[in-house]
Each structure stands twice: as structure tokens, then as C-alpha cells.
Design a protein around this motif. Structure first.
Motif, PDB file in Angstrom:
ATOM      1  N   LEU A   1     -34.033  20.390   5.681  1.00 18.54           N
ATOM      2  CA  LEU A   1     -35.555  20.408   5.551  1.00 18.54           C
ATOM      3  C   LEU A   1     -35.902  19.922   4.005  1.00 18.54           C
ATOM      4  O   LEU A   1     -36.850  19.329   3.831  1.00 18.54           O
ATOM      5  CB  LEU A   1     -36.169  21.711   6.056  1.00 18.54           C
ATOM      6  N   THR A   2     -35.251  20.785   2.957  1.00 18.92           N
ATOM      7  CA  THR A   2     -35.348  20.361   1.678  1.00 18.92           C
ATOM      8  C   THR A   2     -35.152  19.023   1.361  1.00 18.92           C
ATOM      9  O   THR A   2     -35.769  18.255   0.634  1.00 18.92           O
ATOM     10  CB  THR A   2     -34.471  21.285   0.832  1.00 18.92           C
ATOM     11  N   ILE A   3     -34.204  18.322   1.661  1.00 11.20           N
ATOM     12  CA  ILE A   3     -33.659  17.146   1.483  1.00 11.20           C
ATOM     13  C   ILE A   3     -34.608  15.902   2.045  1.00 11.20           C
ATOM     14  O   ILE A   3     -35.161  15.102   1.392  1.00 11.20           O
ATOM     15  CB  ILE A   3     -32.205  16.627   1.825  1.00 11.20           C
ATOM     16  N   TRP A   4     -34.893  16.182   3.251  1.00 14.45           N
ATOM     17  CA  TRP A   4     -36.115  15.194   4.108  1.00 14.45           C
ATOM     18  C   TRP A   4     -37.296  15.578   3.727  1.00 14.45           C
ATOM     19  O   TRP A   4     -38.213  14.735   3.944  1.00 14.45           O
ATOM     20  CB  TRP A   4     -35.876  15.405   5.719  1.00 14.45           C
TER      21      TRP A   4
ATOM     22  N   ALA B   1     -35.035  15.465  12.097  1.00 12.64           N
ATOM     23  CA  ALA B   1     -35.553  14.850  11.038  1.00 12.64           C
ATOM     24  C   ALA B   1     -36.399  13.549  11.474  1.00 12.64           C
ATOM     25  O   ALA B   1     -37.537  13.318  10.819  1.00 12.64           O
ATOM     26  CB  ALA B   1     -34.576  14.347   9.897  1.00 12.64           C
ATOM     27  N   LEU B   2     -35.872  12.830  12.368  1.00 16.85           N
ATOM     28  CA  LEU B   2     -36.377  11.666  12.749  1.00 16.85           C
ATOM     29  C   LEU B   2     -38.080  11.777  13.485  1.00 16.85           C
ATOM     30  O   LEU B   2     -38.780  11.169  13.148  1.00 16.85           O
ATOM     31  CB  LEU B   2     -35.744  10.907  13.753  1.00 16.85           C
TER      32      LEU B   2
ATOM     33  N   ARG C   1     -36.371  11.338   0.896  1.00 17.50           N
ATOM     34  CA  ARG C   1     -36.780  10.991   2.322  1.00 17.50           C
ATOM     35  C   ARG C   1     -36.828   9.476   2.254  1.00 17.50           C
ATOM     36  O   ARG C   1     -36.180   8.707   3.400  1.00 17.50           O
ATOM     37  CB  ARG C   1     -38.027  11.462   2.892  1.00 17.50           C
ATOM     38  N   ALA C   2     -37.416   8.809   1.333  1.00 18.22           N
ATOM     39  CA  ALA C   2     -37.582   7.389   1.319  1.00 18.22           C
ATOM     40  C   ALA C   2     -36.241   6.457   1.550  1.00 18.22           C
ATOM     41  O   ALA C   2     -36.077   5.686   2.319  1.00 18.22           O
ATOM     42  CB  ALA C   2     -38.149   6.782   0.374  1.00 18.22           C
ATOM     43  N   PRO C   3     -35.240   6.935   0.619  1.00 23.74           N
ATOM     44  CA  PRO C   3     -33.656   6.285   0.862  1.00 23.74           C
ATOM     45  C   PRO C   3     -33.084   6.583   2.280  1.00 23.74           C
ATOM     46  O   PRO C   3     -32.510   5.880   2.777  1.00 23.74           O
ATOM     47  CB  PRO C   3     -33.224   6.817  -0.147  1.00 23.74           C
ATOM     48  N   PHE C   4     -33.250   7.673   2.860  1.00 27.92           N
ATOM     49  CA  PHE C   4     -32.937   8.072   3.884  1.00 27.92           C
ATOM     50  C   PHE C   4     -33.321   7.404   5.189  1.00 27.92           C
ATOM     51  O   PHE C   4     -32.629   6.877   6.037  1.00 27.92           O
ATOM     52  CB  PHE C   4     -32.738   9.524   4.297  1.00 27.92           C
TER      53      PHE C   4
ATOM     54  N   VAL D   1     -28.584  11.953  -2.217  1.00 24.27           N
ATOM     55  CA  VAL D   1     -27.788  13.033  -2.512  1.00 24.27           C
ATOM     56  C   VAL D   1     -26.050  12.617  -2.248  1.00 24.27           C
ATOM     57  O   VAL D   1     -25.910  11.755  -1.404  1.00 24.27           O
ATOM     58  CB  VAL D   1     -28.289  14.262  -1.684  1.00 24.27           C
ATOM     59  N   ASN D   2     -25.499  13.461  -3.089  1.00 22.51           N
ATOM     60  CA  ASN D   2     -23.911  13.492  -2.879  1.00 22.51           C
ATOM     61  C   ASN D   2     -23.511  14.476  -1.925  1.00 22.51           C
ATOM     62  O   ASN D   2     -23.477  15.718  -2.396  1.00 22.51           O
ATOM     63  CB  ASN D   2     -23.538  13.210  -3.978  1.00 22.51           C
ATOM     64  N   PRO D   3     -23.086  14.292  -0.740  1.00 25.44           N
ATOM     65  CA  PRO D   3     -22.458  15.357  -0.009  1.00 25.44           C
ATOM     66  C   PRO D   3     -21.493  16.336  -0.762  1.00 25.44           C
ATOM     67  O   PRO D   3     -21.411  17.482  -0.443  1.00 25.44           O
ATOM     68  CB  PRO D   3     -21.982  14.624   1.210  1.00 25.44           C
ATOM     69  N   ALA D   4     -20.663  15.632  -1.411  1.00 27.02           N
ATOM     70  CA  ALA D   4     -19.699  16.375  -2.311  1.00 27.02           C
ATOM     71  C   ALA D   4     -20.380  17.640  -3.092  1.00 27.02           C
ATOM     72  O   ALA D   4     -19.511  18.621  -3.348  1.00 27.02           O
ATOM     73  CB  ALA D   4     -18.792  15.536  -2.968  1.00 27.02           C
TER      74      ALA D   4
END
Length: 190
Positions: free
Chosen positions: A94-97, A157-158, A103-106, A68-71
């Protein structure tokens, strides 16, 4: 001086720009790696960098393989009442993770920045300038409070998505929002 226009013949220009950016971000940090310097390192005109990536921030997102792009997220996050910002932050997190594709790239990024000093330095500088300072400035919040809220969210998240520690991993999103949003709101309000 880099030539203007498109290079003749087949090229991997986009990849060369990413490679150059990765080198310069590692050497000079996010703030020190300018668009002009990255373009020069890649042997292209800065306009070509803008053509492929738009902004330096979008180039950094590509270099770090951020899902995702924070901007793009900050305006929707900051829109709305201040007293609901904590809830919006938790729901967004929660949506992103919660999605396996993001989730995988994070998870890969977390592993990278915890084992590679250069990656950690690049990410630290980027997060501070592209996220923490922007949220702090937009809401008049001290950056330490924004940083503490982010720490709370990353820790959650972790435990929930990486280590999958029960009962946090088994809780519904609504249970998490009910539990964590007031804490995040406290960091914001003081």
C-alpha cells in the motif's frame, strides 16, 4: 577484452551499459545475462558496471525503471515475527502503490509487461529469482504460496489504484490491511 579504466573524452557510458543490459536481458533473460557479458557488450570493464550500478540486480532495476529495489525492501519485510508478515506485506504494498511517484512507474511497467513478451519474460525471471525465491527460502515457504500472495496483492493494487474500483479504491489503508492481511498470512502459513 574491454580496456580497464575510464574511457578518454566525453562518453555516455552509463547509458551504454543500460542499453547493453537491456539487449542482453531481453536476449538471454535475467539469469543468462552475466555482468561480464553486459560489460563486454557495452565495451567496458565489469568494474565500471559495478561502479555505476553496484550489482546485476540494481542494474536490472535501472533497466526496468523500477521505482523500488526489492533487495533493499526484503530485509525490512522479513524482519519481525512470522505471524505478522502478511500485514507487513500489505502495508508495504500500500505504501509503494499509494505514492504517485512510485505508482506511475509501476503502472507503466504493468502496461509494458502485459503487451511485450520480452519485458514480461525479463520481469518474470527477475521476480522469481530476486523476490519469490528469496522470500520462500528465508521463511521456508513453498514458492507457489509466495507467488499466490503476490498475485493477490497485484490484483488488489490494480483494482484499487489503476482501475479505481469502488469501494476498494475508497477504502482506508487500515480497512485494506484488516481485509487483505489475513488472506496473505494464510498463503504464508498454509
Amino acid at each position: 577484452m574491454a580496456r580497464a579504466g575510464r574511457r578518454p573524452g566525453q562518453t555516455e557510458t552509463r547509458e551504454q551499459i543500460v542499453d547493453a543490459a537491456r539487449r542482453l536481458f531481453a536476449e538471454r533473460g535475467y539469469a543468462g545475462a552475466t555482468v561480464r557479458a553486459i560489460a563486454a557488450e557495452a565495451g567496458v570493464n565489469p568494474a565500471l558496471l559495478h561502479h555505476f550500478f553496484g550489482t546485476k540486480q540494481q542494474l536490472f532495476v535501472a533497466v526496468m525503471n523500477l521505482p523500488v529495489n526489492p533487495a533493499e525492501l526484503l530485509p525490512q519485510l522479513l524482519a519481525g515475527p512470522s505471524d505478522e508478515l502478511g500485514e507487513r506485506l500489505v502495508r508495504l504494498f500500500l505504501t509503494i502503490w499509494g505514492e504517485p511517484e512510485t505508482r506511475a512507474p509501476f503502472v507503466a511497467l504493468v502496461r509494458s509487461i502485459t503487451t511485450n513478451d520480452q519485458a514480461a519474460a525479463m520481469m518474470r525471471e527477475f521476480i522469481d529469482s530476486a523476490v519469490f525465491s528469496k522470500v520462500a527460502e528465508a521463511r521456508g515457504i513453498p514458492r507457489i504460496r509466495v507467488s499466490a500472495a503476490a498475485g493477490q496483492l497485484v490484483g488488489m493494487a490494480l483494482l484499487r489504484y489503476v482501475l479505481e474500483v469502488p469501494p476498494l479504491a475508497d477504502a482506508t489503508e487500515e480497512e485494506i490491511v484488516e481485509l487483505v492481511a489475513p488472506v496473505i498470512q494464510y498463503y504464508i502459513d498454509g
